[in-house]
Motif scaffolding. Structure first.
Motif, short mmCIF file in Angstrom:
data_model
loop_
_atom_site.label_atom_id
_atom_site.label_comp_id
_atom_site.label_asym_id
_atom_site.label_seq_id
_atom_site.Cartn_x
_atom_site.Cartn_y
_atom_site.Cartn_z
N PHE A 48 29.34 35.69 59.26
CA PHE A 48 28.54 34.92 58.30
C PHE A 48 28.96 35.28 56.88
O PHE A 48 29.44 36.39 56.64
CB PHE A 48 27.05 35.29 58.41
CG PHE A 48 26.44 35.04 59.75
CD1 PHE A 48 25.77 33.86 60.00
CD2 PHE A 48 26.50 35.99 60.76
CE1 PHE A 48 25.16 33.62 61.23
CE2 PHE A 48 25.90 35.77 61.99
CZ PHE A 48 25.23 34.59 62.22
N THR A 49 28.70 34.37 55.94
CA THR A 49 28.88 34.69 54.52
C THR A 49 27.52 35.00 53.91
O THR A 49 26.50 34.43 54.33
CB THR A 49 29.49 33.52 53.72
OG1 THR A 49 28.59 32.43 53.78
CG2 THR A 49 30.84 33.12 54.27
N THR A 50 27.50 35.88 52.93
CA THR A 50 26.26 36.15 52.20
C THR A 50 26.56 36.86 50.90
O THR A 50 27.70 37.23 50.64
CB THR A 50 25.25 36.95 53.05
OG1 THR A 50 23.95 36.82 52.49
CG2 THR A 50 25.65 38.41 53.16
N ASN A 51 25.52 37.04 50.12
CA ASN A 51 25.65 37.76 48.85
C ASN A 51 25.51 39.26 49.07
O ASN A 51 24.55 39.70 49.72
CB ASN A 51 24.57 37.30 47.86
CG ASN A 51 24.76 35.86 47.47
OD1 ASN A 51 24.27 34.97 48.15
ND2 ASN A 51 25.47 35.63 46.40
N THR A 52 26.43 40.01 48.53
CA THR A 52 26.40 41.47 48.63
C THR A 52 25.09 42.02 48.07
O THR A 52 24.57 43.02 48.57
CB THR A 52 27.60 42.08 47.87
OG1 THR A 52 28.79 41.41 48.32
CG2 THR A 52 27.73 43.56 48.13
N ILE A 87 28.59 45.11 57.39
CA ILE A 87 28.90 44.46 56.11
C ILE A 87 30.38 44.68 55.84
O ILE A 87 30.83 45.82 55.76
CB ILE A 87 28.05 45.01 54.96
CG1 ILE A 87 26.58 44.60 55.13
CG2 ILE A 87 28.52 44.46 53.63
CD1 ILE A 87 25.78 45.56 55.90
N LEU A 88 31.15 43.61 55.75
CA LEU A 88 32.59 43.70 55.50
C LEU A 88 32.88 43.21 54.09
O LEU A 88 32.48 42.12 53.71
CB LEU A 88 33.36 42.84 56.51
CG LEU A 88 33.07 43.10 57.99
CD1 LEU A 88 33.85 42.13 58.86
CD2 LEU A 88 33.36 44.54 58.38
N GLU A 89 33.60 44.04 53.33
CA GLU A 89 33.94 43.67 51.96
C GLU A 89 35.44 43.70 51.70
O GLU A 89 35.88 43.52 50.57
CB GLU A 89 33.22 44.60 50.98
CG GLU A 89 31.71 44.49 51.07
CD GLU A 89 30.99 45.35 50.07
OE1 GLU A 89 30.86 44.89 48.92
OE2 GLU A 89 30.58 46.46 50.44
N THR A 111 37.32 36.84 45.63
CA THR A 111 37.27 38.24 45.20
C THR A 111 35.95 38.59 44.50
O THR A 111 35.79 39.70 44.02
CB THR A 111 38.44 38.56 44.24
OG1 THR A 111 38.35 37.71 43.09
CG2 THR A 111 39.78 38.37 44.94
N ASP A 112 35.02 37.66 44.46
CA ASP A 112 33.72 37.90 43.82
C ASP A 112 33.06 39.12 44.45
O ASP A 112 32.93 39.20 45.67
CB ASP A 112 32.82 36.67 44.00
CG ASP A 112 31.58 36.69 43.13
OD1 ASP A 112 30.94 37.76 43.03
OD2 ASP A 112 31.25 35.65 42.55
N PRO A 113 32.66 40.10 43.65
CA PRO A 113 32.03 41.29 44.21
C PRO A 113 30.67 41.01 44.87
O PRO A 113 30.19 41.83 45.64
CB PRO A 113 31.87 42.23 43.01
CG PRO A 113 32.03 41.38 41.81
CD PRO A 113 32.83 40.18 42.21
N ASP A 114 30.08 39.84 44.60
CA ASP A 114 28.81 39.49 45.23
C ASP A 114 29.01 38.66 46.50
O ASP A 114 28.06 38.11 47.05
CB ASP A 114 27.90 38.74 44.24
CG ASP A 114 26.45 38.74 44.70
OD1 ASP A 114 26.01 39.76 45.30
OD2 ASP A 114 25.76 37.73 44.47
N TYR A 115 30.23 38.60 46.99
CA TYR A 115 30.54 37.88 48.23
C TYR A 115 30.94 38.90 49.28
O TYR A 115 31.79 39.77 49.03
CB TYR A 115 31.68 36.89 47.99
CG TYR A 115 32.34 36.35 49.24
CD1 TYR A 115 31.60 35.71 50.23
CD2 TYR A 115 33.71 36.46 49.42
CE1 TYR A 115 32.21 35.21 51.37
CE2 TYR A 115 34.34 35.96 50.55
CZ TYR A 115 33.59 35.33 51.52
OH TYR A 115 34.20 34.84 52.65
N CYS A 116 30.29 38.84 50.44
CA CYS A 116 30.68 39.70 51.55
C CYS A 116 30.53 38.94 52.86
O CYS A 116 30.00 37.84 52.90
CB CYS A 116 29.88 41.01 51.56
SG CYS A 116 28.15 40.84 52.00
#
Length: 139
Positions: A48-52, A87-89, A111-116
């Motif tokens: 899934f995609t989500t905000n870090t 959580i994968l970053e 590469t957005d740090p708020d995307y994980c």
């Protein structure tokens, strides 16, 4: 269920929204509607995609126990998968499920740090259909 892989896989592929459960600091379950997984590996691993920065990510970092629930309203069937969430970053995971248009949520792109990426690994299944439930462990 005759063919769990086929039945669950087909149901998952038809969903636009699933419900993801986490455990909060007080030990209570929390549910959240999320877009269906972007990728799956059989019926055991889902991405899934989500905000870090999201509450859900914080909860999974503290307690990785999770569930994913999906239902077919038309036939009143439901599937609950229990397992753990990671959580994968890393860039490879983020690029694997990135889609055009995601910049609407993640302004800086892949590469957005708020995307994980949330990686859910199921360990068991509870399936309901035709007034019957059955549970089984995934190998």
């Amino acid at each position: 269920m005759r063919d769990p892989e086929k039945t669950i896989g087909n149901m998952m592929d038809k969903q636009s929204v699933v419900y993801v459960g986490s455990i909060d600091r007080e030990g209570f379950p929390n549910l959240k509607a999320m877009y269906a997984p972007r990728k799956r590996e059989g019926i055991k691993v889902f991405y899934f995609t989500t905000n870090t920065s999201s509450l859900r990510v914080k909860q999974f970092m503290e307690n990785p126990k999770a569930c994913v629930y999906l239902c077919d309203k038309r036939f009143f069937r439901g599937i609950m998968l229990r397992g753990t969430m990671e959580i994968l970053e890393d860039s490879q995971s983020k690029e694997m499920i990135w889609q055009e248009g995601d910049t609407m949520y993640y302004k800086e792109g892949v590469t957005d740090p708020d995307y994980c990426v949330l990686k859910f690994t199921a360990s068991s299944v509870r399936y309901y259909s035709n007034f019957n439930s059955e549970s089984f462990v995934l190998e």
